[in-house]
Scaffold this active site. Structure first.
Site, short mmCIF file in Angstrom:
data_model
loop_
_atom_site.label_atom_id
_atom_site.label_comp_id
_atom_site.label_asym_id
_atom_site.label_seq_id
_atom_site.Cartn_x
_atom_site.Cartn_y
_atom_site.Cartn_z
N GLU A 174 0.85 -1.19 0.00
CA GLU A 174 0.00 0.00 0.00
C GLU A 174 0.89 1.24 0.00
OE1 GLU A 174 -2.90 0.05 3.15
OE2 GLU A 174 -3.63 2.05 2.60
N GLU A 232 -5.70 -9.10 4.73
CA GLU A 232 -4.93 -8.30 5.70
C GLU A 232 -4.87 -9.07 7.01
OE1 GLU A 232 -5.72 -4.11 6.14
OE2 GLU A 232 -6.26 -3.92 4.01
N GLN A 240 2.21 -5.50 6.12
CA GLN A 240 2.39 -5.38 4.70
C GLN A 240 3.80 -5.84 4.35
OE1 GLN A 240 1.03 -1.62 3.15
NE2 GLN A 240 -0.80 -1.64 4.39
N ASN A 262 -12.35 -1.50 -0.35
CA ASN A 262 -11.59 -2.04 0.78
C ASN A 262 -12.23 -1.54 2.06
OD1 ASN A 262 -9.00 -2.89 2.32
ND2 ASN A 262 -9.20 -0.71 2.82
N GLU A 263 -12.41 -2.43 3.00
CA GLU A 263 -12.97 -2.06 4.31
C GLU A 263 -14.12 -1.05 4.11
OE1 GLU A 263 -9.90 -1.18 7.24
OE2 GLU A 263 -9.20 -3.24 7.13
O1 AHR Z 1 -2.71 -2.20 6.62
C1 AHR Z 1 -3.01 -0.93 7.10
C2 AHR Z 1 -4.48 -0.59 6.98
O2 AHR Z 1 -5.23 -1.41 7.82
C3 AHR Z 1 -5.13 -0.77 5.64
O3 AHR Z 1 -4.95 0.30 4.79
C4 AHR Z 1 -6.56 -0.91 5.97
O4 AHR Z 1 -7.28 -1.65 5.02
C5 AHR Z 1 -6.56 -1.53 7.35
O5 AHR Z 1 -7.40 -0.90 8.22
#
Ligand code: AHR
Length: 553
Positions: free
Chosen positions: A56, A346, A396, A220-221
């Site tokens: 990211e 994640e 990540q 996402n989320e």
């Molecule tokens: O990985 C960091 C963040 O955590 C991501 O951007 C998000 O999807 C999650 O809340």
């Protein structure tokens, strides 16, 4: 060869209790634990995409974890850090998810294509965050981590995938864009050169060959940073995004923004609303993305913790097993044939940023042995659920949260997580089989808000196994900070003819790798002798992740 479950339980009870009760002198090796590998009870193939990654535009992930620029004195392949490519490639990565995360839902993909010096700069999604961000991060007022220069975009990301052998997985912007922009991104990536203006642009910019991106996340989320939708609103958006998409000859595998940890309501209400227009809607979803981080309590420091905090976090990470079961069950209430699988895109342990990391590297810390065990616990969990989980991506890849690498200028180090991924590689593509671990539990103390002690117990040994021809791979985590687990290992009526071990452990539960001492925590190989008749008793080191490679007759 088939070992009946009833016989197995009986044997286990008799032999297990005999071993546990017998005086030490009675057996040359009195095992206190037992591992049964039920090779005749397959779970399913281990999808190699369980070994995937996530990149990211956040903190030091892209700049300068991955992108150093073509003119950099740091060795690079077309601007991408060479050390990172060379080491990631060795892990045979499944997919890489990009560009977020929360960043994806404010990203204009068109900013990141074309001549680099002409690309616009934008405020990064994370620039003003106060979430777990130390004061030092908030005080950073410049740099590519805060003001996105778009030097790394779609074409550079595809290059990273090509260099490492991973498949791309892109996340579309659902919160601040619409279906048109998503379809145009798809067209830019997948349409044959010369077919449209966008595909010709791709050919001019970077590649005549289409990218054939198959995996696409639809937001996402969406329950949080991705738009604060209700599950019903998101289901309506999802239907709109995935309806009648052009494929350009590439099978699209669409992934829905699934729940935050244990939010079963999000899953149930989404699937109910999605299928309001008929069960056929399920055919437009490959995966349902579950996100779960285990967060450290207290000071939340990545490398300063006591033994209670060690167990506490390991136990929190083990929640993944229950989450997979619970969401799978709820999905099955509607999707009775389980057409949609789980994608855990994640996961990891989330601590506070280390004080000695560059301030702009949001959520950066040097992972320790504790994080390595958390990697083992999660990867074993995914394998035990190989029939449900088709992809998993720790958050990540580099310089943030549960990373595999750390970089600073030309310095580069492999974290303990990296070594666990390397150790678990033989599982990818093999067939996961059921296992039964029996071991004394570990005891520790948790504390409530008033610092009142809560005696707590956690399992003493856990893992997963897979079979590939005559090779059985067993991976296991021993969380006990002090005690080894001497374990009898059985594979039904199959005979073990050879065994080898690869172990990651340390007498220091806070061990970690640094730029100055990059090999403080690396796996070691051990010879293992197999007893007469194929009897195997193996001692799992305290605080360890172990891989046993067993050859069977
Ligand atoms: O990985 C960091 C963040 O955590 C991501 O951007 C998000 O999807 C999650 O809340």
């Amino acid at each position: 060869m088939k070992i009946e479950r009833r016989d197995f339980i009986r044997d286990l009870t008799l032999a297990g209790s005999a071993a546990l009760l017998a005086p030490k002198t009675m057996y040359a090796q009195a095992a206190d634990s037992r591992v049964e590998i039920l090779i005749n009870e397959p779970i399913g193939p281990v999808n190699p995409n369980i070994y995937s990654h996530f990149v990211e535009h956040l903190g030091g992930v892209v700049y300068d974890g991955i992108w150093v620029g073509e003119k950099s004195k740091i060795a690079n392949y077309g601007g991408i850090r060479k050390d990172l490519v060379d080491n990631l490639k060795k892990l045979k990565p499944g997919v890489i998810r990009y560009p977020g995360g929360c960043f994806a839902d404010q990203y204009d993909w068109r900013d990141g294509i074309g001549p680099r010096d002409k690309r616009p700069s934008r405020v990064n999604f994370w620039a003003d965050t106060t979430y777990k961000a130390p004061k030092s991060y908030q005080e950073v007022t410049s740099g590519p981590q805060k003001y996105e220069p778009n030097w790394f975009g779609t074409d550079e990301f595809i290059n990273l995938c090509k260099l490492t052998g991973a498949q791309p997985y892109m996340a579309a912007n659902l919160r601040s864009f619409g279906v048109a922009e998503f379809m145009q991104w798809l067209e830019y990536c997948n349409a044959p050169a010369g077919m449209t203006t966008l595909s010709s642009q791709r050919a001019t910019n970077a590649s005549k060959d289409p990218y054939n991106v198959s995996f696409w996340g639809v937001g996402n989320e969406s329950w949080g940073c991705g738009g604060e939708f209700t599950p019903e609103e998101y289901a309506t958006e999802y239907r709109k995004y995935v309806a009648w998409l052009p494929t350009y000859g590439t099978k699209l595998q669409l992934i829905g923004a699934g729940p935050n940890g244990g939010d079963l309501g999000w899953t149930r209400r989404f699937f109910t609303k999605l299928t309001e227009k008929g069960m056929g809607q399920l055919n437009r979803m490959y995966g349902w993305a579950l996100h779960y981080y285990c967060h450290t309590t207290g000071k939340g420091n990545a490398s300063e913790y006591d033994v209670n905090e060690w167990y506490d976090l390991l136990m929190r990470s083990d929640r993944m097993d229950g989450l997979i079961r619970e969401h799978w069950q709820v999905m099955g209430e509607i999707d009775r044939e389980h057409r949609v699988k789980l994608v855990v895109d994640e996961w990891g342990a989330w601590h506070w940023q280390d004080a000695d990391m560059p301030p702009a590297y949001l959520y950066a810390y040097a992972g320790t042995l504790r994080d390595a065990l958390i990697s083992g616990i999660n990867l074993d969990t995914f394998q035990r659920h190989a029939d449900k989980v088709v992809m998993a991506n720790p958050a990540q890849l580099v310089n943030t949260i549960h990373s595999l690498f750390h970089t600073y200028e030309d310095k580069f180090v492999l974290t303990p997580n990296y070594h666990v991924f390397e150790m678990y590689m033989p599982h990818a593509g093999a067939t996961a089989v059921r296992t039964q671990f029996t071991s004394p539990e570990v005891s520790f103390s948790r504390f409530d808000a008033q610092r009142k002690e809560i005696p707590t117990k956690f399992w003493g040994l856990q893992g997963s196994a897979s079979i590939n021809g005559k090779t059985v791979t067993l991976t296991a985590v021993n969380p006990d900070a002090k005690n080894a687990r001497e374990s009898e290992i059985n594979i039904g009526r199959a005979r073990i003819v050879a065994a080898e071990a690869r172990v990651l452990s340390s007498t220091d539960i806070r061990a970690r790798n640094t730029f100055e001492n990059p090999n403080a925590l690396v796996p070691r190989n051990e010879n293992v002798s197999v007893g007469t008749g194929g009897r195997l008793v193996y001692k799992f080191a305290p605080a360890s992740v172990t891989r046993l490679t067993l050859t069977i007759a």
